[in-house]
Structure formats: C-alpha cells, structure tokens
Design a protein around this motif. Structure first.
Motif, PDB file in Angstrom:
ATOM      1  N   TRP A   1       0.839  -1.234  -0.079  1.00 53.93           N
ATOM      2  CA  TRP A   1      -0.018   0.022  -0.143  1.00 53.93           C
ATOM      3  C   TRP A   1       0.970   1.274  -0.038  1.00 53.93           C
ATOM      4  O   TRP A   1       0.538   2.152  -0.636  1.00 53.93           O
ATOM      5  CB  TRP A   1      -0.951  -0.071   1.253  1.00 53.93           C
ATOM      6  CG  TRP A   1      -1.956  -1.039   1.318  1.00 53.93           C
ATOM      7  CD1 TRP A   1      -2.276  -2.025   2.300  1.00 53.93           C
ATOM      8  CD2 TRP A   1      -2.980  -1.148   0.113  1.00 53.93           C
ATOM      9  NE1 TRP A   1      -3.389  -2.800   1.881  1.00 53.93           N
ATOM     10  CE2 TRP A   1      -3.678  -2.559   0.580  1.00 53.93           C
ATOM     11  CE3 TRP A   1      -3.257  -0.814  -1.132  1.00 53.93           C
ATOM     12  CZ2 TRP A   1      -4.873  -2.864  -0.103  1.00 53.93           C
ATOM     13  CZ3 TRP A   1      -4.320  -1.374  -1.824  1.00 53.93           C
ATOM     14  CH2 TRP A   1      -5.051  -2.411  -1.318  1.00 53.93           C
TER      15      TRP A   1
ATOM     16  N   GLN B   1       2.270   1.546  -3.464  1.00 58.42           N
ATOM     17  CA  GLN B   1       1.227   2.089  -4.543  1.00 58.42           C
ATOM     18  C   GLN B   1       0.974   3.255  -4.231  1.00 58.42           C
ATOM     19  O   GLN B   1       0.532   4.099  -5.543  1.00 58.42           O
ATOM     20  CB  GLN B   1      -0.058   0.979  -4.102  1.00 58.42           C
ATOM     21  CG  GLN B   1      -1.199   1.444  -5.143  1.00 58.42           C
ATOM     22  CD  GLN B   1      -2.270   0.361  -5.101  1.00 58.42           C
ATOM     23  OE1 GLN B   1      -2.267  -0.794  -5.135  1.00 58.42           O
ATOM     24  NE2 GLN B   1      -3.475   0.919  -4.544  1.00 58.42           N
TER      25      GLN B   1
ATOM     26  N   THR C   1      -6.409   3.735  -2.275  1.00 57.80           N
ATOM     27  CA  THR C   1      -5.315   3.060  -1.638  1.00 57.80           C
ATOM     28  C   THR C   1      -5.272   3.218  -0.181  1.00 57.80           C
ATOM     29  O   THR C   1      -5.160   2.072   0.489  1.00 57.80           O
ATOM     30  CB  THR C   1      -4.075   3.812  -2.315  1.00 57.80           C
ATOM     31  OG1 THR C   1      -4.055   3.647  -3.693  1.00 57.80           O
ATOM     32  CG2 THR C   1      -2.700   2.858  -1.687  1.00 57.80           C
TER      33      THR C   1
END
Length: 463
Positions: free
Chosen positions: A329, A332, A426
């Motif tokens: 995460w 990302q 996200t």
C-alpha cells in the motif's frame, strides 16, 4: 501483531495427504495458463474500449460522451461479477473447484470470440452496442467465477509454508493477460495502422481467443480436484446453501475483504481498464502519443507487474500476508502520486517509468491476495467467500474507475482529481488490511472448521 498459526508437518496438504511435486507443478501451470487466457480476454475488451469501441459502437452519442459510454460497458461487466461469484461459489462448494474452472474458461472465450465477429453500429445500428454489452456481461459472469476456483486450486494444493507463492500463480495471469492483450493489440497497430486498425486490425486478437480456449481447456482437464474439496465430498460435508451460511456468519468479513481488493483494483484499472491507453493516445488531449508506443509501454509495465506479483507471493510466505500488503500500500501510494505527472510530460519513456513504478505497489497488493483470502474463510464455504469478496471488491474498485477518471478530467480539466481519487482508494485498502489478523499457516482442511470460523477481524469475538 498476530503471529502465523502453526500447522502440521511440511510437505502435507491441508487434508494431511501428501501432494507430489508433479501434481503441484501441474496445478501451478494450469492455473497460470487458465487465468492468463481468462484475463487476456477480459483486458482485451477493456483496451479496445479505450481505443476503438467509442468510435465503432457509440459514435452517434458524440465524441466525448461516446468514450464515456464505451468505458461504462467495461464497468457494466463488474455488476454481473457477483452473479458469476454466487453461481460459481455454489457450484464450487457443492460440486468442486475443477468443474467451475472449465465452465468459466469456455464462457469467457466464446464471448470474446463473438466480440471479434460483431458488426459495428454503422452496419446494424443500435443492435451493435446492445450485443456488445450482452457479450461483456457474459465476460463479467465468467470473471466473477474464475478467480475463486483458480486460487483455491493453487492454495489448497500448496504446502503450508508456500501458500502465498503458490497462490501468486493465478495472480500472475492478470499481468500476463494484460501483457498478451496489449502486445497483440500493439502488434496489430503496427501491422494494420490507422484506418486499417479501426476497420479490421482490432478484431484479430479477439478471434485468437478461440485458439486460446482450446489450449486452456486441454491444460485444465489434466488437473486433479482440490484435496480439500475431495475430503469434503468423501465425508459428504459439502454445505447445501453455502452463500446463506456465508452471509449469516461472515458478512462483515466479506465487506472488509472486498475493500482490501478494491484499493488495488481501482488503481490497476487505470491500465487494465484502458484509461491510460485512451488518455495518452487521445490526439485532442495533452499527451497525444502514438498508439503502438503506448501499448508497448503498457506491455513493459505488465512484465514488471508480473515480476512484482511473484516477489510479493514469495514475500507473503516470509513476512506474512498482512505485512506484505502494508509494504504494497505504501509503494502503491507513491506510484499513484507519480503516475500522471510522468504521463503528462508527453514522453513515452516517462510514461513507461510511471507505469512501471506503479506496478511495484500493484504487485505487492495482489501477490498475497489468494493466500490471504483462502485463510479467511472456513473450508465448506471458502469458494463462496473468496469469490464473492473478490467480485464485490471489483465493483467497489475497478468497475467504473476508468469512467470516473474520464469524468473527473472532463469536469476539472486536470488529472490531479484522478490522483486524489486513486490515493483515497489506496488508503481505503490499507485501512481494511489493518482490520484483519494475519492467519498465515492456518489449517485449511475440514478437520479445522471450528478454528477457521473464528473471526479474523480485530475487535471481533474469536469464539
């Protein structure tokens, strides 16, 4: 932080029977090949929606709205994924994982081949977009059922210390499918450039699907049924109404698991949903790059996505599923923030770099997903649990991500709004992940249903 739950001796399947290395290699190969074919078909449609379907099937709506309608057809299929998940979950928990994999492969391939034969709006009028939508719905039903069967075949055959790596094998089908779809469309854009691509070049990759069905069908026929399901069937312990049991006892878990996938899926569909391809090639837009070059960049990013997905599968067995996700995460979020500034430079090199950076986070929030999901649900309702969570996550995440991005840019005139949208998704995925305990190594067989039924949600009763 929760610790992995210990299980039996290394080298044993969840049922306690030894699974040979030959069987495991065959399962891994079959899941990779089968899911690659499935996602090739699915992503091929999405890429074509960004490149040609607006002009060929929705032109009377006007240039701007035609493209939005084209992207909506990409999203419509997601609305039918839960139907596919419900059907596949019932069949998979009642009659076996292998049967579902055969049915979904055939349905997806036939629908894709027929898209390649479909007349355009100019030829048959309003019937053309209607038929296109019907075929896309069939793709959605197939995709909704495919994933659960593939990941359970991989994870339930795996040794306990390598479930994440084995579970990454069907996950590799996503970047491989994107690579193959983008590569084929890119090749046809070179062979049949300009008007030729619009007239007939785009159809060839769709027609190729018929050959891929035959290959995938042959490979999957040679795979043995999941050992977990075989033991359930031998004991006659299949749940008669698995979906009812799932929502009666695990509804909140399904929702949280869906949000985990939604955070990945919304970002991934910037390329798999065809948005970046359309945005970067639009001659009236700020970038205006050649179609073949953009498809080449997407193909390269698919390779890096594949690599990071495999690495994440390996990491999931060593760091735990939850820790691997948290790393993903963060990566990302970095990729989301950098994506559009790099794309908007108008340089094909910077566009490629932006997509490759993005795939690091995408891979790490996708590679361990199969193992994470399989370890969340009891054996008797596992197919329903993983399939429905995945399908709902796809709706919340990727279903209309390209449409939302297109509308945001048209409304604001800037890609900053898209960046905020993707960053929000996200963070949502991260928060959902933090709500779940790591259950790495929990026994998967029917002997341990009581343990499996304990809630993995922090703050929920473990009883």
């Amino acid at each position: 932080m929760s610790r992995p739950i210990p299980t039996g001796p290394e080298g044993f399947t969840p049922t306690g029977t030894i699974s040979s290395s030959t069987d495991r290699r065959r399962v891994v190969f079959a899941t990779v090949v089968g899911t690659t074919v499935e996602w090739y078909d699915f992503f091929l449609y999405a890429s074509a929606a960004g490149l040609v379907f607006g002009q060929l099937f929705f032109a009377p709506a006007g240039e701007g709205f035609a493209q939005i309608l084209s992207f909506i057809t990409v999203g419509i299929s997601f609305l039918f994924r839960p139907l596919g998940a419900f059907l596949a979950g019932h069949l998979g928990d009642t009659y076996g994982r292998r049967l579902v994999l055969m049915l979904t492969l055939i349905l997806m391939g036939v629908a894709t081949t027929l898209v390649g034969l479909l007349p355009t709006y100019q030829a048959i009028g309003i019937a053309a977009p209607i038929l296109l939508i019907v075929l896309r719905i069939l793709q959605g039903i197939s995709a909704g059922g495919e994933w659960g069967g593939a990941v359970l075949m991989a994870v339930e055959h795996a040794p306990k210390t390598r479930r994440s790596l084995f579970g990454a094998s069907p996950q590799l089908g996503v970047p491989l499918g994107l690579l193959l779809a983008s590569g084929m469309l890119g090749l046809m854009a070179v062979i049949a450039p300009g008007d030729a691509f619009l007239e007939w070049g785009w159809r060839i990759p769709f027609l190729l699907s018929f050959v891929l069905i035959l290959i995938g069908h042959y490979v999957r026929r040679r795979v043995e049924e999941s050992p977990v399901f075989l033991e359930l069937a031998d004991r006659k312990e299949q749940t008669r109404m698995p979906i009812v049991q799932l929502f009666r006892k695990h509804a909140l878990l399904v929702i949280i698991a869906a949000f985990v996938f939604a955070g990945n899926n919304a970002v991934g569909y910037m390329t798999t949903g065809g948005y970046i391809q359309r945005y970067a090639t639009d001659p009236a837009g700020p970038v205006g790059l050649p179609t073949a070059e953009v498809l080449g960049a997407v193909t390269i990013s698919a390779v890096s996505w594949l690599v990071f997905t495999w690495i994440a599968g390996w990491a999931g067995d060593r760091l735990g599923r939850r820790n691997t996700y948290i790393i993903g995460w963060i990566a990302q979020l970095v990729g989301v923030v950098l994506l559009f500034p790099l794309v908007n430079t108008g340089s094909i090199g910077m566009l490629t770099l932006g997509l490759v950076v993005l795939t690091a986070g995408l891979g790490f929030t996708y590679g361990p997903q199969a193992a994470l999901y399989a370890e969340l649900f009891p054996a008797s309702i596992r197919f329903s649990g993983v399939s429905i969570s995945y399908a709902l996550g796809a709706i919340l995440g990727g279903a209309f991500a390209p449409t939302i991005a297109q509308a945001l840019v048209q409304q604001t005139g800037s890609t900053d709004s898209v960046t905020w949208y993707l960053a929000g998704m996200t963070v949502l995925g991260l928060l959902a992940t933090l709500l779940l305990r790591d259950r790495s190594g929990i026994p998967l067989g029917p002997d341990h249903e009581e343990l499996q039924a304990r809630s993995p949600i922090y703050g929920a009763s473990k009883a």
